[in-house]
Design an enzyme around this catalytic site. Sequence first.
Site, PDB file in Angstrom:
ATOM      1  N   ASP A   1     -18.695  -2.068   2.459  1.00 26.58           N
ATOM      2  CA  ASP A   1     -18.669  -3.250   2.452  1.00 26.58           C
ATOM      3  C   ASP A   1     -17.318  -4.521   2.120  1.00 26.58           C
ATOM      4  O   ASP A   1     -17.026  -4.115   1.507  1.00 26.58           O
ATOM      5  CB  ASP A   1     -20.623  -3.650   1.817  1.00 26.58           C
ATOM      6  CG  ASP A   1     -20.229  -5.447   1.849  1.00 26.58           C
ATOM      7  OD1 ASP A   1     -20.237  -5.574   2.706  1.00 26.58           O
ATOM      8  OD2 ASP A   1     -20.709  -5.596   1.030  1.00 26.58           O
ATOM      9  N   LEU A   2     -17.291  -5.586   2.298  1.00 27.30           N
ATOM     10  CA  LEU A   2     -16.266  -5.770   1.826  1.00 27.30           C
ATOM     11  C   LEU A   2     -16.568  -7.415   0.212  1.00 27.30           C
ATOM     12  O   LEU A   2     -16.404  -6.600  -0.604  1.00 27.30           O
ATOM     13  CB  LEU A   2     -15.687  -6.509   2.766  1.00 27.30           C
ATOM     14  CG  LEU A   2     -14.522  -8.348   2.425  1.00 27.30           C
ATOM     15  CD1 LEU A   2     -13.613  -7.406   1.911  1.00 27.30           C
ATOM     16  CD2 LEU A   2     -13.962  -9.357   3.189  1.00 27.30           C
ATOM     17  N   ASP A   3     -18.051  -7.983   0.399  1.00 28.82           N
ATOM     18  CA  ASP A   3     -17.804  -9.243  -0.471  1.00 28.82           C
ATOM     19  C   ASP A   3     -18.817  -8.079  -1.544  1.00 28.82           C
ATOM     20  O   ASP A   3     -19.662  -7.786  -1.284  1.00 28.82           O
ATOM     21  CB  ASP A   3     -18.479 -10.393  -0.120  1.00 28.82           C
ATOM     22  CG  ASP A   3     -17.892 -10.765   1.317  1.00 28.82           C
ATOM     23  OD1 ASP A   3     -16.470 -10.917   0.535  1.00 28.82           O
ATOM     24  OD2 ASP A   3     -18.128 -11.654   1.384  1.00 28.82           O
TER      25      ASP A   3
ATOM     26  N   THR B   1     -15.770 -12.694  -3.590  1.00 30.21           N
ATOM     27  CA  THR B   1     -15.819 -14.123  -2.562  1.00 30.21           C
ATOM     28  C   THR B   1     -17.002 -14.842  -3.127  1.00 30.21           C
ATOM     29  O   THR B   1     -17.339 -15.366  -2.547  1.00 30.21           O
ATOM     30  CB  THR B   1     -15.246 -13.891  -1.402  1.00 30.21           C
ATOM     31  OG1 THR B   1     -16.608 -13.036  -0.739  1.00 30.21           O
ATOM     32  CG2 THR B   1     -14.439 -13.601  -0.870  1.00 30.21           C
TER      33      THR B   1
ATOM     34  N   LYS C   1     -26.548 -13.135  -0.879  1.00 29.32           N
ATOM     35  CA  LYS C   1     -24.998 -11.392  -0.365  1.00 29.32           C
ATOM     36  C   LYS C   1     -25.988 -10.463   0.732  1.00 29.32           C
ATOM     37  O   LYS C   1     -26.388 -10.094   0.813  1.00 29.32           O
ATOM     38  CB  LYS C   1     -25.719 -11.028  -1.778  1.00 29.32           C
ATOM     39  CG  LYS C   1     -24.326 -11.528  -3.051  1.00 29.32           C
ATOM     40  CD  LYS C   1     -24.003 -10.612  -4.546  1.00 29.32           C
ATOM     41  CE  LYS C   1     -23.608 -11.724  -4.988  1.00 29.32           C
ATOM     42  NZ  LYS C   1     -22.969 -11.465  -6.380  1.00 29.32           N
TER      43      LYS C   1
ATOM     44  N   SER D   1     -18.458  -5.321   6.987  1.00 32.50           N
ATOM     45  CA  SER D   1     -19.019  -6.422   6.049  1.00 32.50           C
ATOM     46  C   SER D   1     -19.518  -7.801   7.691  1.00 32.50           C
ATOM     47  O   SER D   1     -18.948  -7.456   8.917  1.00 32.50           O
ATOM     48  CB  SER D   1     -17.594  -7.899   6.283  1.00 32.50           C
ATOM     49  OG  SER D   1     -17.164  -8.306   5.276  1.00 32.50           O
ATOM     50  N   ALA D   2     -20.229  -8.308   6.611  1.00 29.02           N
ATOM     51  CA  ALA D   2     -20.822  -9.492   7.554  1.00 29.02           C
ATOM     52  C   ALA D   2     -19.940 -10.860   7.584  1.00 29.02           C
ATOM     53  O   ALA D   2     -20.462 -11.911   8.353  1.00 29.02           O
ATOM     54  CB  ALA D   2     -22.679  -9.776   6.794  1.00 29.02           C
TER      55      ALA D   2
ATOM     56  N   LYS E   1     -26.795  -7.984   8.621  1.00 25.91           N
ATOM     57  CA  LYS E   1     -27.902  -6.960   8.098  1.00 25.91           C
ATOM     58  C   LYS E   1     -29.025  -8.048   7.385  1.00 25.91           C
ATOM     59  O   LYS E   1     -28.963  -8.726   7.591  1.00 25.91           O
ATOM     60  CB  LYS E   1     -27.150  -6.503   6.169  1.00 25.91           C
ATOM     61  CG  LYS E   1     -24.983  -6.141   6.932  1.00 25.91           C
ATOM     62  CD  LYS E   1     -24.455  -6.020   5.573  1.00 25.91           C
ATOM     63  CE  LYS E   1     -23.068  -5.710   5.909  1.00 25.91           C
ATOM     64  NZ  LYS E   1     -22.234  -5.736   5.077  1.00 25.91           N
TER      65      LYS E   1
ATOM     66  N   GLU F   1     -22.345   0.268  -0.498  1.00 30.19           N
ATOM     67  CA  GLU F   1     -23.050  -2.062  -0.556  1.00 30.19           C
ATOM     68  C   GLU F   1     -22.971  -2.080  -1.510  1.00 30.19           C
ATOM     69  O   GLU F   1     -23.620  -1.360  -2.726  1.00 30.19           O
ATOM     70  CB  GLU F   1     -24.121  -1.581   0.422  1.00 30.19           C
ATOM     71  CG  GLU F   1     -23.686  -2.497   1.749  1.00 30.19           C
ATOM     72  CD  GLU F   1     -23.705  -4.069   1.704  1.00 30.19           C
ATOM     73  OE1 GLU F   1     -24.029  -4.687   1.165  1.00 30.19           O
ATOM     74  OE2 GLU F   1     -23.362  -3.827   3.456  1.00 30.19           O
ATOM     75  N   ASP F   2     -23.095  -3.766  -1.760  1.00 27.42           N
ATOM     76  CA  ASP F   2     -23.650  -3.944  -2.965  1.00 27.42           C
ATOM     77  C   ASP F   2     -25.447  -4.889  -3.168  1.00 27.42           C
ATOM     78  O   ASP F   2     -25.836  -4.984  -3.681  1.00 27.42           O
ATOM     79  CB  ASP F   2     -22.618  -4.966  -4.436  1.00 27.42           C
ATOM     80  CG  ASP F   2     -22.319  -6.552  -2.638  1.00 27.42           C
ATOM     81  OD1 ASP F   2     -22.208  -6.432  -1.567  1.00 27.42           O
ATOM     82  OD2 ASP F   2     -23.275  -7.139  -3.991  1.00 27.42           O
TER      83      ASP F   2
HETATM   84  P1  B16 Z   1     -18.985 -15.574   6.694  1.00 28.88           P
HETATM   85  P2  B16 Z   1     -20.459  -8.411   3.255  1.00 28.88           P
HETATM   86  C1  B16 Z   1     -20.948 -11.309   3.733  1.00 28.88           C
HETATM   87  O1  B16 Z   1     -20.411 -10.143   3.284  1.00 28.88           O
HETATM   88  C2  B16 Z   1     -21.747 -12.216   2.479  1.00 28.88           C
HETATM   89  O2  B16 Z   1     -22.055 -11.164   1.117  1.00 28.88           O
HETATM   90  C3  B16 Z   1     -22.140 -13.442   2.027  1.00 28.88           C
HETATM   91  O3  B16 Z   1     -22.576 -14.390   1.398  1.00 28.88           O
HETATM   92  C4  B16 Z   1     -21.570 -14.444   3.460  1.00 28.88           C
HETATM   93  O4  B16 Z   1     -22.828 -14.839   3.475  1.00 28.88           O
HETATM   94  C5  B16 Z   1     -21.160 -13.491   4.484  1.00 28.88           C
HETATM   95  O5  B16 Z   1     -20.455 -12.432   3.822  1.00 28.88           O
HETATM   96  C6  B16 Z   1     -21.008 -14.426   5.821  1.00 28.88           C
HETATM   97  O6  B16 Z   1     -19.776 -14.712   5.804  1.00 28.88           O
HETATM   98  O7  B16 Z   1     -19.329 -17.329   6.176  1.00 28.88           O
HETATM   99  O8  B16 Z   1     -17.627 -15.349   5.801  1.00 28.88           O
HETATM  100  O9  B16 Z   1     -19.058 -14.791   7.975  1.00 28.88           O
HETATM  101  O10 B16 Z   1     -20.831  -8.434   1.399  1.00 28.88           O
HETATM  102  O11 B16 Z   1     -21.281  -8.488   4.558  1.00 28.88           O
HETATM  103  O12 B16 Z   1     -18.817  -8.405   2.691  1.00 28.88           O
HETATM  104 MG    MG Z   2     -21.366  -7.318   0.021  1.00 31.97          MG
END
Ligand code: B16
Ligand code: MG
Length: 217
Positions: free
Chosen positions: A9-11, A17, A45, A114-115, A145, A169-170
């Site tokens: 996962d990224l964030d 972020t 998240k 990542s989402a 997710k 994942e976090d």
């Molecule tokens: P965006 P991850 C997720 O990233 C974030 O944890 C989540 O808070 C955010 O709403 C989502 O990405 C969408 O991000 O608006 O940049 O498309 O944890 O799956 O890497």
């Molecule tokens: Mg995450």
Amino acid sequence: MKPEAFIFDLDGVLTDTAEFHFIAWQAIARELGLDFNLEDNEALKGVDRAGSLQRILDKGGLSVSDQVFAQLLDKKNRHYLTLIQDISPDHLFDGVLACFTELKSLGIKIGLASASKNALLVLTGLGIREQFDFIGDAASVAHGKPAPDIFLSVAKGLNIKPELCIGIEDAVAGVSAIKAANMYAVGIGEPGVLTQADLVFASTAQLDIGKVLASVA
Ligand code: B16
Ligand code: MG
């Protein structure tokens, strides 16, 4: 099992972020006359952009037209993009590069699930875009997710069976997505929160590849 890929996962796993998402969502909530605190942000998240806005509206008991919904998403993202423009390799969590080096030396592939639709931008800012064998595209999967779609799409892109992949994942929603994809789940955070994870480390800096490999062997 001998794992052939680690899918990150990224964030919250490679960088943080969440504080930028928080600032941008809080501005939108204020505009709508709603309260949005750090605890609310925590629950978002891993949840995709539209899902996050829907949860904010639901909590405030508000509903808006599709057109306004789309405008709010766009406004939040434009704000978020200004906040992440200074992301640099300094924002990479400790331990990430060492972890990648170890995986490469073991011949294990590295994927990203990542989402975030801004993932490529963030990876570029962090200076790690080239480290990945495959980067999933959040925009092209049907369900966010906790659905398994993004993790399954990365396994497919790597040409590796899901059961030979390890997801990291976090977020609670992210760990659920990994388990739904039939992968071994490594959580980053608190075991009491990430209850579905097979193994949990307190932080990415403490992620011990040897321990993960030993526990799936
Ligand atoms: P965006 P991850 C997720 O990233 C974030 O944890 C989540 O808070 C955010 O709403 C989502 O990405 C969408 O991000 O608006 O940049 O498309 O944890 O799956 O890497
Ligand atoms: Mg995450």
